[in-house]
Design a protein around this motif. Structure first.
Motif, PDB file in Angstrom:
ATOM      1  N   ARG A  19      25.096 -16.960 -20.107  1.00 55.44           N
ATOM      2  CA  ARG A  19      25.140 -15.821 -21.032  1.00 55.44           C
ATOM      3  C   ARG A  19      26.391 -15.823 -21.890  1.00 55.44           C
ATOM      4  O   ARG A  19      26.753 -14.787 -22.457  1.00 55.44           O
ATOM      5  CB  ARG A  19      25.041 -14.523 -20.238  1.00 55.44           C
ATOM      6  N   THR A  20      27.035 -16.960 -22.030  1.00 55.69           N
ATOM      7  CA  THR A  20      28.211 -17.034 -22.892  1.00 55.69           C
ATOM      8  C   THR A  20      27.793 -16.874 -24.349  1.00 55.69           C
ATOM      9  O   THR A  20      26.639 -17.131 -24.723  1.00 55.69           O
ATOM     10  CB  THR A  20      28.934 -18.371 -22.729  1.00 55.69           C
TER      11      THR A  20
ATOM     12  N   PHE B 111      12.425 -12.297 -16.318  1.00 55.84           N
ATOM     13  CA  PHE B 111      12.642 -13.204 -17.449  1.00 55.84           C
ATOM     14  C   PHE B 111      13.215 -12.439 -18.638  1.00 55.84           C
ATOM     15  O   PHE B 111      14.092 -12.930 -19.351  1.00 55.84           O
ATOM     16  CB  PHE B 111      11.330 -13.893 -17.810  1.00 55.84           C
ATOM     17  N   ARG B 112      12.738 -11.218 -18.853  1.00 57.22           N
ATOM     18  CA  ARG B 112      13.281 -10.384 -19.926  1.00 57.22           C
ATOM     19  C   ARG B 112      14.790 -10.213 -19.751  1.00 57.22           C
ATOM     20  O   ARG B 112      15.563 -10.300 -20.713  1.00 57.22           O
ATOM     21  CB  ARG B 112      12.586  -9.023 -19.923  1.00 57.22           C
ATOM     22  N   SER B 113      15.216  -9.958 -18.518  1.00 54.98           N
ATOM     23  CA  SER B 113      16.640  -9.804 -18.244  1.00 54.98           C
ATOM     24  C   SER B 113      17.394 -11.113 -18.443  1.00 54.98           C
ATOM     25  O   SER B 113      18.506 -11.134 -18.988  1.00 54.98           O
ATOM     26  CB  SER B 113      16.836  -9.297 -16.812  1.00 54.98           C
ATOM     27  N   GLN B 114      16.797 -12.224 -18.009  1.00 55.94           N
ATOM     28  CA  GLN B 114      17.468 -13.519 -18.077  1.00 55.94           C
ATOM     29  C   GLN B 114      17.763 -13.951 -19.513  1.00 55.94           C
ATOM     30  O   GLN B 114      18.711 -14.700 -19.748  1.00 55.94           O
ATOM     31  CB  GLN B 114      16.626 -14.574 -17.370  1.00 55.94           C
ATOM     32  N   ILE B 115      16.948 -13.523 -20.462  1.00 55.52           N
ATOM     33  CA  ILE B 115      17.146 -13.957 -21.844  1.00 55.52           C
ATOM     34  C   ILE B 115      17.751 -12.864 -22.718  1.00 55.52           C
ATOM     35  O   ILE B 115      17.821 -13.019 -23.937  1.00 55.52           O
ATOM     36  CB  ILE B 115      15.826 -14.450 -22.471  1.00 55.52           C
ATOM     37  N   SER B 116      18.210 -11.786 -22.115  1.00 53.55           N
ATOM     38  CA  SER B 116      18.698 -10.654 -22.899  1.00 53.55           C
ATOM     39  C   SER B 116      19.890 -11.008 -23.777  1.00 53.55           C
ATOM     40  O   SER B 116      20.062 -10.439 -24.862  1.00 53.55           O
ATOM     41  CB  SER B 116      19.063  -9.496 -21.969  1.00 53.55           C
ATOM     42  N   SER B 117      20.729 -11.966 -23.333  1.00 53.31           N
ATOM     43  CA  SER B 117      21.950 -12.257 -24.076  1.00 53.31           C
ATOM     44  C   SER B 117      21.665 -12.883 -25.433  1.00 53.31           C
ATOM     45  O   SER B 117      22.387 -12.629 -26.400  1.00 53.31           O
ATOM     46  CB  SER B 117      22.869 -13.177 -23.259  1.00 53.31           C
ATOM     47  N   PHE B 118      20.638 -13.716 -25.556  1.00 54.61           N
ATOM     48  CA  PHE B 118      20.344 -14.288 -26.869  1.00 54.61           C
ATOM     49  C   PHE B 118      19.232 -13.538 -27.595  1.00 54.61           C
ATOM     50  O   PHE B 118      19.131 -13.606 -28.820  1.00 54.61           O
ATOM     51  CB  PHE B 118      20.021 -15.786 -26.781  1.00 54.61           C
ATOM     52  N   ARG B 119      18.409 -12.789 -26.856  1.00 58.49           N
ATOM     53  CA  ARG B 119      17.334 -12.035 -27.505  1.00 58.49           C
ATOM     54  C   ARG B 119      17.906 -11.006 -28.477  1.00 58.49           C
ATOM     55  O   ARG B 119      17.327 -10.739 -29.535  1.00 58.49           O
ATOM     56  CB  ARG B 119      16.472 -11.364 -26.435  1.00 58.49           C
TER      57      ARG B 119
ATOM     58  N   PHE C  90      19.204 -29.061 -26.585  1.00 57.35           N
ATOM     59  CA  PHE C  90      20.521 -28.434 -26.407  1.00 57.35           C
ATOM     60  C   PHE C  90      20.886 -28.451 -24.934  1.00 57.35           C
ATOM     61  O   PHE C  90      20.139 -27.957 -24.087  1.00 57.35           O
ATOM     62  CB  PHE C  90      20.501 -26.989 -26.913  1.00 57.35           C
ATOM     63  N   ASN C  91      22.026 -29.063 -24.626  1.00 57.61           N
ATOM     64  CA  ASN C  91      22.541 -29.117 -23.263  1.00 57.61           C
ATOM     65  C   ASN C  91      23.576 -28.010 -23.110  1.00 57.61           C
ATOM     66  O   ASN C  91      24.660 -28.077 -23.691  1.00 57.61           O
ATOM     67  CB  ASN C  91      23.167 -30.491 -22.997  1.00 57.61           C
ATOM     68  N   HIS C  92      23.225 -26.974 -22.335  1.00 57.57           N
ATOM     69  CA  HIS C  92      24.155 -25.850 -22.186  1.00 57.57           C
ATOM     70  C   HIS C  92      25.253 -26.128 -21.167  1.00 57.57           C
ATOM     71  O   HIS C  92      26.173 -25.311 -21.012  1.00 57.57           O
ATOM     72  CB  HIS C  92      23.413 -24.563 -21.842  1.00 57.57           C
ATOM     73  N   GLY C  93      25.182 -27.265 -20.485  1.00 56.85           N
ATOM     74  CA  GLY C  93      26.268 -27.692 -19.603  1.00 56.85           C
ATOM     75  C   GLY C  93      26.270 -27.074 -18.223  1.00 56.85           C
ATOM     76  O   GLY C  93      27.101 -27.436 -17.383  1.00 56.85           O
TER      77      GLY C  93
ATOM     78  N   VAL D 244      26.490 -20.250 -25.900  1.00 54.56           N
ATOM     79  CA  VAL D 244      25.128 -20.609 -25.513  1.00 54.56           C
ATOM     80  C   VAL D 244      24.120 -19.666 -26.165  1.00 54.56           C
ATOM     81  O   VAL D 244      23.093 -20.098 -26.700  1.00 54.56           O
ATOM     82  CB  VAL D 244      24.979 -20.598 -23.976  1.00 54.56           C
ATOM     83  N   SER D 245      24.395 -18.379 -26.156  1.00 48.97           N
ATOM     84  CA  SER D 245      23.478 -17.402 -26.734  1.00 48.97           C
ATOM     85  C   SER D 245      23.276 -17.635 -28.222  1.00 48.97           C
ATOM     86  O   SER D 245      22.144 -17.597 -28.729  1.00 48.97           O
ATOM     87  CB  SER D 245      23.997 -15.984 -26.491  1.00 48.97           C
ATOM     88  N   ASN D 246      24.374 -17.892 -28.943  1.00 53.47           N
ATOM     89  CA  ASN D 246      24.269 -18.156 -30.378  1.00 53.47           C
ATOM     90  C   ASN D 246      23.518 -19.456 -30.650  1.00 53.47           C
ATOM     91  O   ASN D 246      22.735 -19.551 -31.610  1.00 53.47           O
ATOM     92  CB  ASN D 246      25.654 -18.216 -31.015  1.00 53.47           C
ATOM     93  N   SER D 247      23.749 -20.461 -29.812  1.00 61.09           N
ATOM     94  CA  SER D 247      23.074 -21.744 -29.993  1.00 61.09           C
ATOM     95  C   SER D 247      21.575 -21.610 -29.781  1.00 61.09           C
ATOM     96  O   SER D 247      20.764 -22.132 -30.559  1.00 61.09           O
ATOM     97  CB  SER D 247      23.652 -22.783 -29.028  1.00 61.09           C
ATOM     98  N   ILE D 248      21.172 -20.907 -28.732  1.00 56.92           N
ATOM     99  CA  ILE D 248      19.743 -20.725 -28.451  1.00 56.92           C
ATOM    100  C   ILE D 248      19.091 -19.897 -29.557  1.00 56.92           C
ATOM    101  O   ILE D 248      17.975 -20.196 -29.996  1.00 56.92           O
ATOM    102  CB  ILE D 248      19.535 -20.074 -27.079  1.00 56.92           C
ATOM    103  N   ALA D 249      19.778 -18.863 -30.027  1.00 57.76           N
ATOM    104  CA  ALA D 249      19.229 -18.051 -31.111  1.00 57.76           C
ATOM    105  C   ALA D 249      19.005 -18.899 -32.364  1.00 57.76           C
ATOM    106  O   ALA D 249      17.985 -18.754 -33.058  1.00 57.76           O
ATOM    107  CB  ALA D 249      20.161 -16.884 -31.418  1.00 57.76           C
ATOM    108  N   GLY D 250      19.937 -19.802 -32.651  1.00 66.66           N
ATOM    109  CA  GLY D 250      19.771 -20.685 -33.799  1.00 66.66           C
ATOM    110  C   GLY D 250      18.592 -21.625 -33.631  1.00 66.66           C
ATOM    111  O   GLY D 250      17.836 -21.864 -34.586  1.00 66.66           O
TER     112      GLY D 250
END
Length: 260
Positions: free
Chosen positions: A238-239, A16-24, A228-231, A242-248
């Motif tokens: 990890r686009t 899970f840590r790896s899966q969320i690395s892009s927005f973390r 939020f629908n990431h589509g 999407v990463s910026n949206s989740i961080a917001g």
């Protein structure tokens, strides 16, 4: 800020840590993440073994009310010993665990603080077993869709599908939802009450379990939720968008939960 992280079935805290690395990496400094492992050994989630080595875990072994209640009791014990937590971040089966813990709390101990101040649910829905136990009404159509979507997820997230088609495997799922809007899907579950803390709901319109994610948003207070629908499918893309949206949304949930 202290964040409790609950992985999906057939993965682990480190996965899970790896899966969320892009927005973390887009979050402010000082956020402390606590990645738990479920207590039960599990087979790998569909396709996970292509990218991550074992071990794999689950939070409970069966979908019975007793098993889920037991998982919630273990979670509450962990929180009592290691918390408090400001926010919970959950994926798939972790969403079932976290939403069930909030519902049990609201029904049984509403005079006490909730397990966490805000929640972010990613690609996950509620437990229909828990909802029925608490007096929620689930339509027959929603039940049929739930069963069909579980089968579709197993097929489209499986190793052979990943190898053959990659992200293109998330197709042909519109028939599962009968063209219903999010508002219409939310109406398929009648709620005697709703999860009261601020919540964020992240799901993908190509995910076979999309409707389940929308159902979970529907049992949460509409005045305190964001979606939020990431589509994409049953995944965390990890686009940059999407990463910026989740961080917001993470920052919004923190502010709404009164987290400094």
């Amino acid at each position: 800020m202290k964040v409790l992280c609950l992985h999906g079935k057939g993965t682990s805290g480190s996965i899970f840590r790896s899966q969320i690395s892009s927005f973390r990496g887009k979050l402010p400094e000082g956020v402390e993440f606590d990645f738990l492992d479920g207590p039960f050994n599990s087979n790998a989630a569909a396709g996970i073994d292509l990218f991550y080595d074992p071990p794999y875990y689950s939070w409970y072994e069966n979908d019975s009310i007793d098993d889920i209640r037991g998982a919630c009791e273990r979670l509450n014990e962990y929180i009592a010993e290691n918390g408090p937590y400001d926010l919970a971040l959950m994926f798939s089966q972790g969403c079932v665990l976290g939403s069930s813990a909030l519902l049990f709390h609201q029904e049984e101990t509403p005079h006490l603080p909730p397990p966490f101040k805000a929640a972010i649910f990613v690609c996950g829905g509620p437990s229909t077993t828990v909802l029925e136990e608490m007096g929620f009404h689930i339509s027959a159509e929603a039940r049929e869709r739930d069963a069909a979507s579980r089968k579709a997820l197993a097929l489209q997230a499986g190793s052979s599908a990943v190898l053959a088609r990659g992200s293109d495997r998330w197709t042909g799922l519109e028939s599962l939802n009968n063209g219903l809007s999010e508002d219409q899907l939310q109406e398929e579950i009648t709620c005697p009450y709703r999860v009261a803390i601020p919540t964020v709901h992240i799901y993908g319109s190509k995910d076979p379990r999309y409707a389940s994610g929308v159902h979970l948003s529907g049992i949460c207070d509409p005045a305190k939720r964001r979606s939020f629908n990431h589509g994409g499918g049953h995944e965390i893309p990890r686009t940059a968008f999407v990463s910026n949206s989740i961080a917001g949304l993470f920052r919004w949930a923190s502010e709404q939960g009164g987290v400094q």
